[in-house]
Design a protein around this motif. Structure first.
Motif, PDB file in Angstrom:
ATOM      1  N   THR A 261       0.855  -1.182   0.000  1.00 42.09           N
ATOM      2  CA  THR A 261       0.000   0.000   0.000  1.00 42.09           C
ATOM      3  C   THR A 261       0.895   1.237   0.000  1.00 42.09           C
ATOM      4  OG1 THR A 261      -0.134   0.079   2.421  1.00 42.09           O
ATOM      5  CG2 THR A 261      -1.841  -1.186   1.254  1.00 42.09           C
ATOM      6  N   THR A 262       0.334   2.390  -0.324  1.00 37.21           N
ATOM      7  CA  THR A 262       1.079   3.646  -0.300  1.00 37.21           C
ATOM      8  C   THR A 262       0.407   4.607   0.674  1.00 37.21           C
ATOM      9  OG1 THR A 262      -0.193   4.598  -2.134  1.00 37.21           O
ATOM     10  CG2 THR A 262       1.816   3.374  -2.688  1.00 37.21           C
ATOM     11  N   GLU A 263       1.214   5.453   1.256  1.00 38.23           N
ATOM     12  CA  GLU A 263       0.697   6.511   2.123  1.00 38.23           C
ATOM     13  C   GLU A 263       1.432   7.807   1.780  1.00 38.23           C
ATOM     14  OE1 GLU A 263       3.555   5.434   5.984  1.00 38.23           O
ATOM     15  OE2 GLU A 263       1.376   5.630   6.196  1.00 38.23           O
ATOM     16  N   GLU A 264       0.745   8.915   1.904  1.00 35.86           N
ATOM     17  CA  GLU A 264       1.311  10.206   1.559  1.00 35.86           C
ATOM     18  C   GLU A 264       1.859  10.889   2.807  1.00 35.86           C
ATOM     19  OE1 GLU A 264      -1.457  12.623  -0.497  1.00 35.86           O
ATOM     20  OE2 GLU A 264      -1.375  11.455  -2.348  1.00 35.86           O
ATOM     21  N   LEU A 265       3.082  11.357   2.689  1.00 43.04           N
ATOM     22  CA  LEU A 265       3.735  12.110   3.749  1.00 43.04           C
ATOM     23  C   LEU A 265       3.964  13.528   3.260  1.00 43.04           C
ATOM     24  CD1 LEU A 265       6.379   9.474   4.926  1.00 43.04           C
ATOM     25  CD2 LEU A 265       4.094   9.874   5.835  1.00 43.04           C
ATOM     26  N   THR A 266       3.667  14.507   4.055  1.00 43.80           N
ATOM     27  CA  THR A 266       3.833  15.911   3.684  1.00 43.80           C
ATOM     28  C   THR A 266       5.056  16.481   4.385  1.00 43.80           C
ATOM     29  OG1 THR A 266       1.444  16.179   3.412  1.00 43.80           O
ATOM     30  CG2 THR A 266       2.750  18.182   3.643  1.00 43.80           C
ATOM     31  N   GLU A 267       5.912  17.104   3.596  1.00 46.70           N
ATOM     32  CA  GLU A 267       7.095  17.753   4.147  1.00 46.70           C
ATOM     33  C   GLU A 267       7.229  19.133   3.523  1.00 46.70           C
ATOM     34  OE1 GLU A 267      10.286  15.674   1.062  1.00 46.70           O
ATOM     35  OE2 GLU A 267      10.267  15.117   3.174  1.00 46.70           O
ATOM     36  N   ASN A 268       7.893  20.013   4.209  1.00 45.81           N
ATOM     37  CA  ASN A 268       8.072  21.385   3.750  1.00 45.81           C
ATOM     38  C   ASN A 268       9.342  21.504   2.911  1.00 45.81           C
ATOM     39  OD1 ASN A 268       5.774  22.301   5.127  1.00 45.81           O
ATOM     40  ND2 ASN A 268       6.925  22.541   7.029  1.00 45.81           N
ATOM     41  N   GLU A 269       9.208  22.146   1.772  1.00 44.24           N
ATOM     42  CA  GLU A 269      10.349  22.375   0.880  1.00 44.24           C
ATOM     43  C   GLU A 269      10.400  23.861   0.531  1.00 44.24           C
ATOM     44  OE1 GLU A 269      12.017  20.920  -3.494  1.00 44.24           O
ATOM     45  OE2 GLU A 269      10.548  19.720  -2.382  1.00 44.24           O
ATOM     46  N   THR A 270      11.559  24.449   0.671  1.00 40.00           N
ATOM     47  CA  THR A 270      11.734  25.876   0.424  1.00 40.00           C
ATOM     48  C   THR A 270      12.017  26.120  -1.049  1.00 40.00           C
ATOM     49  OG1 THR A 270      12.599  26.201   2.664  1.00 40.00           O
ATOM     50  CG2 THR A 270      13.037  27.935   1.050  1.00 40.00           C
ATOM     51  N   VAL A 271      11.249  27.010  -1.655  1.00 44.33           N
ATOM     52  CA  VAL A 271      11.403  27.359  -3.062  1.00 44.33           C
ATOM     53  C   VAL A 271      11.852  28.813  -3.140  1.00 44.33           C
ATOM     54  CG1 VAL A 271      10.265  27.565  -5.294  1.00 44.33           C
ATOM     55  CG2 VAL A 271       9.625  25.729  -3.740  1.00 44.33           C
ATOM     56  N   ARG A 272      12.863  29.080  -3.912  1.00 41.61           N
ATOM     57  CA  ARG A 272      13.382  30.432  -4.058  1.00 41.61           C
ATOM     58  C   ARG A 272      13.238  30.901  -5.500  1.00 41.61           C
ATOM     59  NH1 ARG A 272      16.737  27.978  -0.325  1.00 41.61           N
ATOM     60  NH2 ARG A 272      17.062  29.134   1.627  1.00 41.61           N
ATOM     61  N   GLY A 273      12.961  32.164  -5.657  1.00 38.84           N
ATOM     62  CA  GLY A 273      12.837  32.751  -6.994  1.00 38.84           C
ATOM     63  C   GLY A 273      13.141  34.236  -6.940  1.00 38.84           C
ATOM     64  N   GLN A 274      13.068  34.873  -8.072  1.00 36.75           N
ATOM     65  CA  GLN A 274      13.332  36.297  -8.168  1.00 36.75           C
ATOM     66  C   GLN A 274      12.095  37.009  -8.675  1.00 36.75           C
ATOM     67  OE1 GLN A 274      16.782  36.787 -10.672  1.00 36.75           O
ATOM     68  NE2 GLN A 274      18.212  36.305  -9.029  1.00 36.75           N
ATOM     69  N   VAL A 275      11.750  38.121  -8.052  1.00 35.67           N
ATOM     70  CA  VAL A 275      10.646  38.960  -8.492  1.00 35.67           C
ATOM     71  C   VAL A 275      11.162  40.380  -8.646  1.00 35.67           C
ATOM     72  CG1 VAL A 275       8.866  37.533  -7.405  1.00 35.67           C
ATOM     73  CG2 VAL A 275       9.904  39.375  -6.097  1.00 35.67           C
ATOM     74  N   ARG A 276      10.551  41.103  -9.566  1.00 37.65           N
ATOM     75  CA  ARG A 276      10.926  42.488  -9.795  1.00 37.65           C
ATOM     76  C   ARG A 276       9.946  43.409  -9.082  1.00 37.65           C
ATOM     77  NH1 ARG A 276      11.185  43.078 -16.113  1.00 37.65           N
ATOM     78  NH2 ARG A 276       9.171  42.050 -15.837  1.00 37.65           N
ATOM     79  N   LYS A 277      10.471  44.469  -8.497  1.00 38.11           N
ATOM     80  CA  LYS A 277       9.660  45.452  -7.796  1.00 38.11           C
ATOM     81  C   LYS A 277      10.064  46.849  -8.252  1.00 38.11           C
ATOM     82  CE  LYS A 277       9.090  42.647  -3.603  1.00 38.11           C
ATOM     83  NZ  LYS A 277       9.230  42.636  -2.123  1.00 38.11           N
ATOM     84  N   GLU A 278       9.078  47.683  -8.377  1.00 44.87           N
ATOM     85  CA  GLU A 278       9.335  49.079  -8.711  1.00 44.87           C
ATOM     86  C   GLU A 278       9.558  49.872  -7.431  1.00 44.87           C
ATOM     87  OE1 GLU A 278       6.608  49.320 -12.763  1.00 44.87           O
ATOM     88  OE2 GLU A 278       5.920  50.254 -10.915  1.00 44.87           O
ATOM     89  N   ARG A 279      10.480  50.802  -7.497  1.00 43.05           N
ATOM     90  CA  ARG A 279      10.749  51.698  -6.389  1.00 43.05           C
ATOM     91  C   ARG A 279      10.488  53.128  -6.839  1.00 43.05           C
ATOM     92  NH1 ARG A 279      10.296  47.751  -3.897  1.00 43.05           N
ATOM     93  NH2 ARG A 279      11.857  46.673  -2.610  1.00 43.05           N
ATOM     94  N   ILE A 280       9.915  53.916  -5.972  1.00 42.86           N
ATOM     95  CA  ILE A 280       9.618  55.311  -6.284  1.00 42.86           C
ATOM     96  C   ILE A 280      10.397  56.191  -5.318  1.00 42.86           C
ATOM     97  CG2 ILE A 280       7.809  57.074  -6.394  1.00 42.86           C
ATOM     98  CD1 ILE A 280       5.836  54.880  -7.088  1.00 42.86           C
ATOM     99  N   GLU A 281      11.160  57.120  -5.863  1.00 42.85           N
ATOM    100  CA  GLU A 281      11.910  58.062  -5.062  1.00 42.85           C
ATOM    101  C   GLU A 281      11.523  59.475  -5.453  1.00 42.85           C
ATOM    102  OE1 GLU A 281      15.988  57.279  -5.644  1.00 42.85           O
ATOM    103  OE2 GLU A 281      15.983  55.348  -4.562  1.00 42.85           O
ATOM    104  N   ALA A 282      11.501  60.337  -4.479  1.00 41.79           N
ATOM    105  CA  ALA A 282      11.176  61.742  -4.732  1.00 41.79           C
ATOM    106  C   ALA A 282      12.455  62.525  -4.963  1.00 41.79           C
ATOM    107  CB  ALA A 282      10.398  62.325  -3.545  1.00 41.79           C
ATOM    108  N   GLU A 283      12.471  63.345  -6.003  1.00 42.97           N
ATOM    109  CA  GLU A 283      13.609  64.201  -6.310  1.00 42.97           C
ATOM    110  C   GLU A 283      13.144  65.650  -6.279  1.00 42.97           C
ATOM    111  OE1 GLU A 283      15.288  63.111  -9.987  1.00 42.97           O
ATOM    112  OE2 GLU A 283      15.936  61.100  -9.338  1.00 42.97           O
ATOM    113  N   THR A 284      13.882  66.473  -5.619  1.00 39.31           N
ATOM    114  CA  THR A 284      13.556  67.905  -5.537  1.00 39.31           C
ATOM    115  C   THR A 284      14.735  68.720  -6.049  1.00 39.31           C
ATOM    116  OG1 THR A 284      14.379  68.021  -3.258  1.00 39.31           O
ATOM    117  CG2 THR A 284      12.031  67.530  -3.564  1.00 39.31           C
ATOM    118  N   GLU A 285      14.450  69.892  -6.567  1.00 38.87           N
ATOM    119  CA  GLU A 285      15.472  70.823  -7.044  1.00 38.87           C
ATOM    120  C   GLU A 285      15.321  72.133  -6.292  1.00 38.87           C
ATOM    121  OE1 GLU A 285      15.521  71.326 -11.204  1.00 38.87           O
ATOM    122  OE2 GLU A 285      15.524  69.172 -11.654  1.00 38.87           O
ATOM    123  N   SER A 286      16.413  72.661  -5.861  1.00 41.05           N
ATOM    124  CA  SER A 286      16.417  73.944  -5.153  1.00 41.05           C
ATOM    125  C   SER A 286      16.895  75.042  -6.093  1.00 41.05           C
ATOM    126  CB  SER A 286      17.330  73.872  -3.919  1.00 41.05           C
ATOM    127  OG  SER A 286      16.871  72.865  -3.034  1.00 41.05           O
TER     128      SER A 286
END
Length: 304
Positions: A261-286
């Motif tokens: 017979t078979t039985e299912e065992l659950t284990e935790n596996e870590t998955v890594r990937g890359q995601v892109r994120k936008e950054r917003i910066e404020a620029e001021t001129e004097s």
């Protein structure tokens, strides 16, 4: 044709070809810097969405709950792999390569972009230029485009379009990683029966007969038997002895039932990937007191 207002309905929606085959999911929309209109849509393909293909969005259409493009599934998956720079742009060379792959005339794209730019901004000769690189739109569907269009930077174009809409806010988008699981064959197990020979030892009781001489005195009871023979003679008397010995027999009997017979065992596996994120910066001129002046004064002085 997909308009800017429909971008929010396009993102994360399924993408199908004209024959009803699902290609993948729409993840990003890229705008043309000059015309400001949607030009490309990136489609996540593969079981885990590991591949991303670019498809022209100019002839696409929203059909109910999905985006339909006039290109076959295999053609989209076979599109050239292009690189998007840190600013979320396709280079002109990459864009040209994609247009050639999909059989779209590059010169007609330039002419159409110039006409659209003239209609929107009233630009004269020397300001339309060539089609700039396409800028990326994230999950909200709008993002500022960077690049160059005939000497005017894409940042200036984006700021100009923001001012025309009267919107002082900027949308920040980022990619999210969605992880799923797939079931695959990891191995096989089977039951195999074979025969082995073992030494078995068991103790059993056995009996045997032994000879013992019994002497009886002559009595009145046995006197007649004792005097029946000759007085002096020789004689022999033979006695048969018996003994038991072990006899071995084997018998095959069932002892147990065995199954797998078979039985299912659950284990935790870590998955890594890359995601892109936008950054917003404020620029001021004097500005110094002498520099803070009305630009119209410069125009009047420049015209003298």
């Amino acid at each position: 044709m997909i308009t800017r207002e429909e971008i929010a309905n396009v993102l994360d929606q399924p993408v199908y070809d004209g024959d009803g085959n699902k290609i993948g999911d729409a993840k990003h929309v890229f705008f043309d810097d000059m015309s400001g209109r949607p030009e490309w849509v990136s489609v996540k393909t593969g079981m885990f969405g590991g591949a991303e293909s670019f498809v022209p969005i100019r002839d696409a259409a929203m059909v109910q709950d999905h985006l339909e493009v006039p290109y076959g599934k295999d053609q989209v998956k076979g599109a050239p792999s292009v690189d998007v720079d840190a600013g979320g742009h396709l280079s002109e060379a990459e864009e040209h390569r994609l247009y050639d792959y999909y059989g779209i005339n590059w010169d007609s794209v330039l002419s159409e972009a110039e006409r659209t730019d003239d209609d929107r901004f009233g630009a004269g000769p020397g300001t339309a230029g060539t089609a700039g690189a396409a800028g990326a739109a994230g999950a909200a569907g709008l993002a500022g485009a960077a690049g160059t269009a005939g000497g005017r930077t894409g940042h200036e174009d984006a700021m100009r379009r923001e001012g025309m809409r009267g919107d002082e806010a900027m949308t920040r988008s980022e990619e999210q990683m969605h992880i799923g699981v797939e079931r695959h064959e990891s191995g096989r197990a089977r039951l195999r029966k074979y025969v082995v020979t073992e030494e078995v030892q068991q103790t059993v009781p056995v009996t045997h007969e032994e000879v013992r001489v019994v002497r009886e005195p002559i009595t009145d009871a046995n006197r007649d038997e004792a005097l029946a023979g000759p007085e002096i003679s020789e004689a022999e008397h033979e006695v048969t002895l018996h003994a038991e010995r072990p006899v071995v027999e084997t018998e095959t009997v069932p002892v147990e039932r065995v199954r797998m017979t078979t039985e299912e065992l659950t284990e935790n596996e870590t998955v890594r990937g890359q995601v892109r994120k936008e950054r917003i910066e404020a620029e001021t001129e004097s500005f110094t007191e002498g520099e803070a002046k009305n630009p119209r004064d410069d125009k009047r002085r420049g015209g003298k």
